[in-house]
Design an enzyme around this catalytic site. Structure first.
Site, PDB file in Angstrom:
ATOM      1  N   ASP A 106       0.854  -1.170   0.000  1.00 40.75           N
ATOM      2  CA  ASP A 106       0.000   0.000   0.000  1.00 40.75           C
ATOM      3  C   ASP A 106       0.902   1.236   0.000  1.00 40.75           C
ATOM      4  O   ASP A 106       1.805   1.349   0.839  1.00 40.75           O
ATOM      5  CB  ASP A 106      -0.861  -0.014   1.276  1.00 40.75           C
ATOM      6  N   ASP A 207      -3.038   4.524  -2.282  1.00 42.52           N
ATOM      7  CA  ASP A 207      -4.077   5.029  -1.388  1.00 42.52           C
ATOM      8  C   ASP A 207      -4.461   6.470  -1.730  1.00 42.52           C
ATOM      9  O   ASP A 207      -3.580   7.314  -1.964  1.00 42.52           O
ATOM     10  CB  ASP A 207      -3.522   4.986   0.051  1.00 42.52           C
ATOM     11  N   GLU A 264      -6.511   3.812  -5.785  1.00 44.43           N
ATOM     12  CA  GLU A 264      -7.795   4.066  -5.127  1.00 44.43           C
ATOM     13  C   GLU A 264      -8.225   5.451  -5.609  1.00 44.43           C
ATOM     14  O   GLU A 264      -7.746   6.462  -5.126  1.00 44.43           O
ATOM     15  CB  GLU A 264      -7.627   4.054  -3.602  1.00 44.43           C
ATOM     16  N   HIS A 333     -11.298  -3.257   3.352  1.00 52.82           N
ATOM     17  CA  HIS A 333     -11.243  -2.968   4.785  1.00 52.82           C
ATOM     18  C   HIS A 333     -12.008  -1.697   5.149  1.00 52.82           C
ATOM     19  O   HIS A 333     -12.006  -1.297   6.310  1.00 52.82           O
ATOM     20  CB  HIS A 333      -9.775  -2.824   5.204  1.00 52.82           C
ATOM     21  N   ASP A 334     -12.612  -1.031   4.175  1.00 60.75           N
ATOM     22  CA  ASP A 334     -13.313   0.228   4.427  1.00 60.75           C
ATOM     23  C   ASP A 334     -14.829   0.116   4.356  1.00 60.75           C
ATOM     24  O   ASP A 334     -15.520   1.124   4.525  1.00 60.75           O
ATOM     25  CB  ASP A 334     -12.884   1.289   3.399  1.00 60.75           C
TER      26      ASP A 334
HETATM   27  C1  NOJ Z   1      -8.206   4.862   2.086  1.00 61.20           C
HETATM   28  C2  NOJ Z   1      -7.921   3.676   2.923  1.00 61.20           C
HETATM   29  O1  NOJ Z   1      -8.428   2.540   2.289  1.00 61.20           O
HETATM   30  C3  NOJ Z   1      -8.535   3.935   4.262  1.00 61.20           C
HETATM   31  O2  NOJ Z   1      -8.522   2.798   5.080  1.00 61.20           O
HETATM   32  C4  NOJ Z   1      -7.798   5.080   4.899  1.00 61.20           C
HETATM   33  O3  NOJ Z   1      -8.443   5.420   6.103  1.00 61.20           O
HETATM   34  C5  NOJ Z   1      -7.779   6.314   3.999  1.00 61.20           C
HETATM   35  N1  NOJ Z   1      -7.509   5.990   2.618  1.00 61.20           N
HETATM   36  C6  NOJ Z   1      -6.747   7.287   4.453  1.00 61.20           C
HETATM   37  O4  NOJ Z   1      -5.465   6.805   4.177  1.00 61.20           O
END
Ligand code: NOJ
Length: 563
Positions: A106, A207, A264, A333-334
């Site tokens: 990541d 990210d 992302e 994970h989000d």
């Molecule tokens: C996206 C990540 O997937 C998330 O878990 C994170 O809190 C935010 N970006 C900030 O880095």
């Protein structure tokens, strides 16, 4: 890979791969401290290999004060002590490669931790050489420099006593945004990226990459009446000029290696995707699109709107066809667990887990599986506010409290939406600690680990895990299921998601009843009786006698139509 090479798109190893996302804190604890670690991952590589995984993406495992569980990095070139050492990492990488798999990391460079030495220097004085590495501004009329709301709620600015200025943080106040307009910052980032690539890793997940550019001037946004802050998406997400940053980064780093990149990229539309992933530009290989994830947040009571789901996936399937490649996912994970959102964990747990798997996995793109998804893990239960760990949930609590919402209602909302649902430890077996740890786990186990776990599904081909294994094998064996064109079928059907994959005269059909009611369909537009069943989650005749469909609740079938 057997079969003919595709004629319509370029072949790449990462297009043919199946990826698996690991949240290291919750995957496997090898030293009994209740926290997952790198040696734990190494110990479970045979499991991943057996499943058919080619690429592993590990969420951040760098030193971090863990305000946002590793997404607040205090040293880009180290390993978090709780997760192990660099020697453990090197061994993990070697063991991944020894099994013919790849490892991607990541890359979190929209922001660092406020405990990163760069920020410590930057905040130390207005004249510090690294002052401009972050985004500092004077306050306005005794308040923040503008009214932007943080993605994690509250103001996006934090006042710093020492130098009497504010710094910008799109995420938590312990995640100050790096200033990408400063070439020194960009060079330092590229150097770090090359250091990892030289170590032999196989790529990155980038990210929050659509946030690295902010609109010049940082002007106010319209806020709702009575609200101090407003969502600033137009000014800090996919802003004009961001492609130049992307282009430079790719040139200076990834393009010098044979690696895979997945961004992302919140806020990037299919119409803009060519700039990001158009193969001719040599920028990113794929991006995660969130159109279908947005549907998670919809009102629970309203139920699932299949036509919106079809549109959300379809936009990307057809939108990048011919020039780019998709990253396919339904969990990470989000977001909460997919069965608890689109499926029916109570009455049709197996069927809905496997139906959803069939639905997304066989589209055009590289499929990602999030840890635990392959055994049908579900959302957990939260008894009190103390049960939540996530900084976003905590900030949301404060905001809802200020709006006068009572605790019971807040817990109800957070239970459905919290990222913690996806972060409960991996359920390896029914023993104490779910085989994840011998201690008390850092985040409570989902109480259903006694029934939903790897050990109980491991050798059972009729389990969710067994189904994923078959799905992976099928995709790998059939070029049409990798490279074939996607075509939506039965477009307005309110229960059945049907699509074709077409390549060089081959025709595959994926049929999924995404509802808890039977779906009978007559006068189908394809000659099903010429078909051969390749995969199903209910007992079905291998050769259909007629061109009719009687799909049971959450039934999924995959046919090859012209054998
Ligand atoms: C996206 C990540 O997937 C998330 O878990 C994170 O809190 C935010 N970006 C900030 O880095």
């Amino acid at each position: 890979m057997p079969g003919q090479p595709p004629t319509s798109v370029t072949r790449h190893w990462w297009k043919e791969a199946v990826a698996y996302q690991i949240y290291p804190r919750s995957f496997m604890d090898s030293n009994g401290d209740g926290i997952g670690d790198l040696n734990g991952i190494t110990a479970r590589l045979d499991y991943l290999q057996d499943l058919g995984i080619d690429v592993i993406w590990i969420c951040p495992m760098y030193p971090s004060p863990n305000d946002d569980n590793g997404y607040d990095i205090s040293d880009y070139q180290g390993i978090m002590a709780e997760f192990g050492t660099m020697a453990d990492f090197d061994r993990l990488l070697a063991e991944v490669h020894a099994r013919g798999m790849k490892l991607i990391l990541d890359l979190v460079v929209n922001h660092s931790s406020d405990e990163h030495p760069w920020f410590i220097e930057s905040r130390s004085s207005r004249g510090n050489p690294k002052r401009d590495w972050y985004i500092w501004r004077d306050g306005k009329n005794g308040a923040e420099p503008n009214n932007w709301e943080s993605i994690f709620k509250g103001s996006a600015w934090e006042y710093d006593q020492t130098t009497e200025q504010y710094y910008l943080h799109l995420f938590s106040r312990k995640q100050p945004d790096l200033n990408w307009e400063n070439p020194e910052v960009r060079d330092a980032i590229y150097e770090m990226v090359r250091w990892w690539l030289d170590k032999g890793i196989d790529g990155f997940r980038l990210d929050a990459i659509s946030h690295i550019k902010k609109e010049a001037g940082l002007s106010d946004v319209p806020a709702l009446e009575g609200q101090a802050y407003g969502a600033a998406w137009d000014k800090m997400m996919n802003v004009d000029g961001i492609i130049e940053h992307l282009d430079e980064m790719c040139r200076e780093t990834f393009n010098r290696y044979d690696v895979m990149t997945v961004g992302e990229a919140n806020g990037v539309s299919p119409a803009q995707a060519e700039d990001w992933i158009g193969e001719r530009h040599q920028r990113l290989d794929m991006i995660f699109a969130f159109d279908h994830v947005g549907l998670w947040a919809e009102d629970e009571a309203a139920g699932l709107d299949l036509s919106q789901i079809k549109q959300a996936f379809g936009r990307w399937q057809t939108g990048v066809e011919g020039f780019g490649w998709n990253a396919l996912f339904v969990e990470n994970h989000d977001v909460p667990r997919i069965i608890s959102k689109w499926g029916d964990a109570e009455h049709y747990w197996y069927q809905s887990a496997t139906a959803i798997a069939s639905l997304y996995f066989l589209m055009q793109g590289t499929p990602f599986i999030y840890q635990g998804q392959e055994i049908g893990m579900t959302n957990t239960t939260f008894g009190s506010l103390d049960d939540f760990n996530d900084v976003a949930a905590k900030n949301q609590y404060v905001q809802m409290k200020q709006q006068g919402v009572d605790d019971a209602e807040i817990i109800r909302t957070l239970s459905q939406t919290s990222r913690d649902n996806a972060r409960t430890p991996m359920q390896w077996d029914a023993g104490p600690g779910a085989g994840f740890t011998t201690d008390r786990s850092w985040l409570a186990l989902n109480p259903n680990f006694e029934t939903i776990n790897v050990a109980s599904q491991w050798r059972d081909s009729d389990s969710v895990l067994g189904f994923y294994r078959q799905l992976i094998r099928l995709r790998k064996a059939e070029p049409a299921l990798i490279y074939g064109r996607y075509r939506l079928e039965l477009e307005s059907d309110p229960q059945v998601y049907a699509y074709s994959r077409l390549l060089d005269g081959q025709h595959w059909l994926v049929l999924v009843n995404l509802s808890d009611r039977p779906a009978q369909r007559r006068q189908l537009p394809w000659p099903l009786h010429h078909g051969r069943l390749a995969l199903a989650n209910y007992p079905v005749e291998p050769h259909p006698a007629e061109d009719t469909l009687d799909l049971r609740p959450f039934e999924a079938r995959v046919y090859r139509l012209n054998d």
